[in-house]
Write an enzyme that holds these catalytic residues in place. Structure first.
Site, mmCIF file in Angstrom:
data_model
loop_
_atom_site.group_PDB
_atom_site.id
_atom_site.type_symbol
_atom_site.label_atom_id
_atom_site.label_comp_id
_atom_site.label_asym_id
_atom_site.label_seq_id
_atom_site.Cartn_x
_atom_site.Cartn_y
_atom_site.Cartn_z
ATOM 1 N N TYR A 136 -3.033 3.759 12.762
ATOM 2 C CA TYR A 136 -2.222 4.966 12.684
ATOM 3 C C TYR A 136 -3.048 6.221 12.909
ATOM 4 C CZ TYR A 136 -3.662 4.750 7.736
ATOM 5 O OH TYR A 136 -4.375 4.658 6.566
ATOM 6 N N LYS A 144 1.797 10.940 10.295
ATOM 7 C CA LYS A 144 1.202 9.663 10.683
ATOM 8 C C LYS A 144 2.065 8.977 11.734
ATOM 9 C CE LYS A 144 -0.838 8.983 6.137
ATOM 10 N NZ LYS A 144 -0.812 8.189 4.907
ATOM 11 N N ARG A 173 0.868 -1.188 0.000
ATOM 12 C CA ARG A 173 0.000 0.000 0.000
ATOM 13 C C ARG A 173 0.900 1.232 0.000
ATOM 14 N NH1 ARG A 173 -5.416 -1.274 1.191
ATOM 15 N NH2 ARG A 173 -5.682 -3.322 2.144
ATOM 16 N N GLU A 218 -4.716 13.521 -2.909
ATOM 17 C CA GLU A 218 -3.814 12.377 -2.702
ATOM 18 C C GLU A 218 -2.984 12.080 -3.947
ATOM 19 O OE1 GLU A 218 -3.945 8.168 -0.475
ATOM 20 O OE2 GLU A 218 -5.481 8.418 -1.995
ATOM 21 N N ASP A 243 -2.573 2.489 -7.118
ATOM 22 C CA ASP A 243 -1.129 2.396 -6.897
ATOM 23 C C ASP A 243 -0.396 1.872 -8.131
ATOM 24 O OD1 ASP A 243 -1.367 3.480 -4.391
ATOM 25 O OD2 ASP A 243 -1.338 1.559 -3.350
#
Length: 182
Positions: free
Chosen positions: A130, A70, A58, A141, A169
């Site tokens: 997280y 994060k 990921r 993003e 991705d």
């Protein structure tokens, strides 16, 4: 808690003190006063929990708006967790840090704002929790290519294996094409 420096000064490994015995264990995973002393004052506004199976990769993700810091930890299994510096004015711009996080070593990784983040699952199943310093903004993003030659990240992927990735991705941009952060 022990705060460990990495090759990028702003990225920290955090090791909790674990008290264990025949009944199990106890550990403090976060205390704002201690965290702020070692990593800078932050307010966490969102917490996420993800589950993935072996071979899933990921990332590498970051946001050009609502940039997120994060604080990542694994509560089940093991991952190789990566942070890439996308801050164009940084001395470590384009550098990366990779750390194994697991339910056994109980380490956490602090990935500050301005970094792309991703992980590769090395156990049968892995669950990550997280905390984030800003909200998720899908319109801002960016997916950075995990295998970009410019970055040369040393993922623990066996030669000939291909990681399992989302369609997003698979279409990730190269480091040279990716938007940089101030």
């Amino acid at each position: 808690m022990k705060f460990i420096s990495t090759s990028i000064a702003d990225v920290k490994i955090i090791e909790p003190t674990v008290f264990g015995g025949e009944r199990g264990f106890f550990m403090e995973t976060f205390r704002s006063e201690t965290f702020n002393k070692h990593c800078g004052t932050r307010l966490f506004v969102q917490e996420n929990h993800s589950m993935s199976t072996k071979g899933i990769l990921r990332g590498l993700h970051y946001q050009t708006q609502n940039t997120q810091g994060k604080l990542v930890r694994v509560v089940r299994g093991e991952v190789f967790d990566v942070a890439v510096d996308m801050r164009q004015d940084s001395k470590t711009f384009g550098n990366w840090v990779g750390v194994t996080l697991s339910d056994v070593n109980k380490r956490q990784l602090w990935v500050p704002e301005g970094f792309a983040h991703g992980f590769y699952v090395t156990s049968d199943i892995a669950e990550l929790v997280y905390k984030c310093t800003d909200v998720y903004n899908p319109n801002a993003e960016v997916s950075l290519a995990w295998n970009d030659a410019e970055l040369a990240i040393k993922w623990p992927i066996s030669q000939g294996d291909e990681p399992i990735m989302s369609a997003k991705d698979k279409l990730a941009v190269s480091f040279l094409q990716a938007p940089k952060l101030d």
